[in-house]
Design an enzyme around this catalytic site. Sequence first.
Site, short mmCIF file in Angstrom:
data_model
loop_
_atom_site.label_atom_id
_atom_site.label_comp_id
_atom_site.label_asym_id
_atom_site.label_seq_id
_atom_site.Cartn_x
_atom_site.Cartn_y
_atom_site.Cartn_z
N ASP A 187 0.72 -1.34 0.18
CA ASP A 187 0.01 -0.03 0.04
C ASP A 187 0.79 1.26 -0.03
O ASP A 187 0.64 2.21 -0.54
CB ASP A 187 -0.85 -0.03 1.36
N HIS A 211 6.34 14.30 2.16
CA HIS A 211 7.10 15.11 3.11
C HIS A 211 6.55 14.86 4.57
O HIS A 211 7.08 14.96 5.43
CB HIS A 211 7.27 16.51 3.03
N ASP A 232 9.88 21.61 -1.05
CA ASP A 232 9.45 21.98 -2.42
C ASP A 232 8.97 23.52 -2.48
O ASP A 232 8.60 24.01 -1.71
CB ASP A 232 8.12 21.10 -2.49
N ASP A 254 15.41 21.82 -3.72
CA ASP A 254 14.25 20.82 -4.75
C ASP A 254 15.28 20.53 -6.15
O ASP A 254 15.29 21.62 -6.79
CB ASP A 254 13.34 21.63 -4.47
N HIS A 272 -3.35 23.51 -15.49
CA HIS A 272 -2.53 22.93 -14.62
C HIS A 272 -1.16 23.95 -14.38
O HIS A 272 -0.55 24.37 -15.53
CB HIS A 272 -2.28 21.70 -14.52
N HIS A 313 6.51 23.24 -8.66
CA HIS A 313 8.04 23.18 -8.49
C HIS A 313 8.76 23.96 -9.40
O HIS A 313 8.47 24.12 -10.52
CB HIS A 313 8.81 21.82 -8.85
N HIS A 357 15.64 15.82 -3.71
CA HIS A 357 14.28 15.67 -4.22
C HIS A 357 14.43 15.63 -5.83
O HIS A 357 14.00 16.48 -6.47
CB HIS A 357 13.42 16.86 -3.80
N ASP A 380 1.79 -3.17 4.22
CA ASP A 380 1.22 -4.15 3.59
C ASP A 380 -0.34 -4.25 4.47
O ASP A 380 -0.37 -4.75 5.51
CB ASP A 380 1.87 -5.23 3.58
#
Length: 555
Positions: free
Chosen positions: A47, A75, A163, A195, A364, A368, A390, A443
């Site tokens: 997961d 983060h 970031d 970053d 969009h 960054h 990063h 998991d």
Amino acid sequence: MSSRLRVLPLGGLGEIGKNMTLVEYEDRIVVVDVGLRFPTPEMVGIDLVLPDFAYLRERAKDIEAIVITHGHEDHLGALPWVLRELGQRNVPAIYGGPLTIAMARSKLDEHKLREVELNEIEPGETFELGPFGLEMVHMTHSIPDSCAVALETELGTVLITGDYKFDQTPVDGRPADVSRLAELGREGVLLLCGDSTNVDREGFSPSESVVGPHLEDVFARCEGRIVVTSFASNIHRVQQVVDAAHALDRKVALVGRSMRKNVGIGRNLGHIEVPEGMLVGPREIADLPDERVVIISTGSQGEPLSALRRMAYRDHRQVELKGGDTVVFSATPIPGNERAVNETIDRLYHIGCDVITPRDAPVHASGHGYTEEVKLMLNLVKPRYVMPFHGDFKRLRLHAQLAEAVGVPPRNIFQGDNGLPLDIDARGARFGAREHSGMIFVDGVEIGELADVALRDRRMLSADGIFVVVVTIAGEDGSSVADPEVIFRGVPFLDQADELLEEIRATVETSLARAAKEEIREVDLIGQALHDDLAKLVYDRLKRRPMVLPVVVEV
Ligand SMILES: [Zn+2]
Ligand SMILES: [Zn+2]
């Protein structure tokens, strides 16, 4: 001066995700960020992926604080597991901006971890943390309250940018604190950890506030219902969707648990304003004319259980999409999620929806900074040493080249790796001996270093299926006393099954005869030999490697 400053990244280098860095001075440790990563498709049944923080477990008593740069999962997401493993009492306090702390609190509440002290700090305030001075510097990113972390020691200041982008017209009107960064540069920054996410994009990133008018343009052309999907934590984006909807007299419904949760937190802290009466519940959508509805949904990454994914597969309890609806992806896929996103998009077309992605219209903007912004950071801060953070190794290299381009001497640029500590003392900086680092898997609810074997088995089973071969042998001489039974599941391309089954039986006989001749009596060894022979046969015939599981029964 004999003190040594150590900066040890445990995650976020050579990868995008699970950011976690330890800054150590005079045996005290400040942890900056505790992030997670989402699993790649090969990590079947996993997961979440966390940084391996065994190093920290051994040093739990030396922790001075955990500082979080911003509320994104890469983060903040590992915080509950880190606290549970280290013991809440070993972590004196957690620091972050108000939204970051609110998100941490809601996460810890869900995990019933309520003993640890959570401290909101405003940029500009300074704190003493043992041998460190801590200051947060306000930055712009795709979530409010993003900060760079300055840790001051007698040796000098370490600046971890978190970031960031240098957005001159952010939606909330609060650009990055460029003057404080310049001041820190004048005071002298020893090490900059920056970053690298977008170091492969030239120029400056577009401002977040250009997205709103484009959304409004797109909305204005839609006649039916509109679904916008974005990261739930991108509160300023949600605000812009709300504003565009408002301008066109559409009501807004929030769909998806994290969307409702984050907008709730954002409204409480004043980061998002929704005009009175504009929000409607998902159940009320059906009562409104199509051209009066905007749905803001989770699922921009194609996540399996997300609201949008469910709508696309006609499996959402409240929203049923139909032809004439438009779905706007106000986000780009994180590397690794492209396939899930494309699948979702294709299901939407199948239903008859129109789909708009950032390729079709500028709906969009990345959070960054691009190359010029990374250079600007370097020039403002003027660090003695640079360690790119990063990013995958390619981006770390590109970032190092940018540092060199603005005049940082190559010997002062350190291209690091998870687990590789940078040690700095009065004589200079150098990499120290590698410490333990890696991944921990979550998991279900279990956490652990899931053996490679388990993952390999799951990959084999999911890709190539399984053969179970039951062999019955006589206890005294190991000869076969019954026809072997062959069961297979999930084996692809098995059109000549009968032929192959015959060959498997023949191979079993040969294998057993050989074992008998070599006087091998141990069931384990016979099983091993059967496995090797059968695996070879199956691979020769199918060019695949299903799991081959011989079961030897002695009678
Ligand atoms: Zn990040
Ligand atoms: Zn982020």
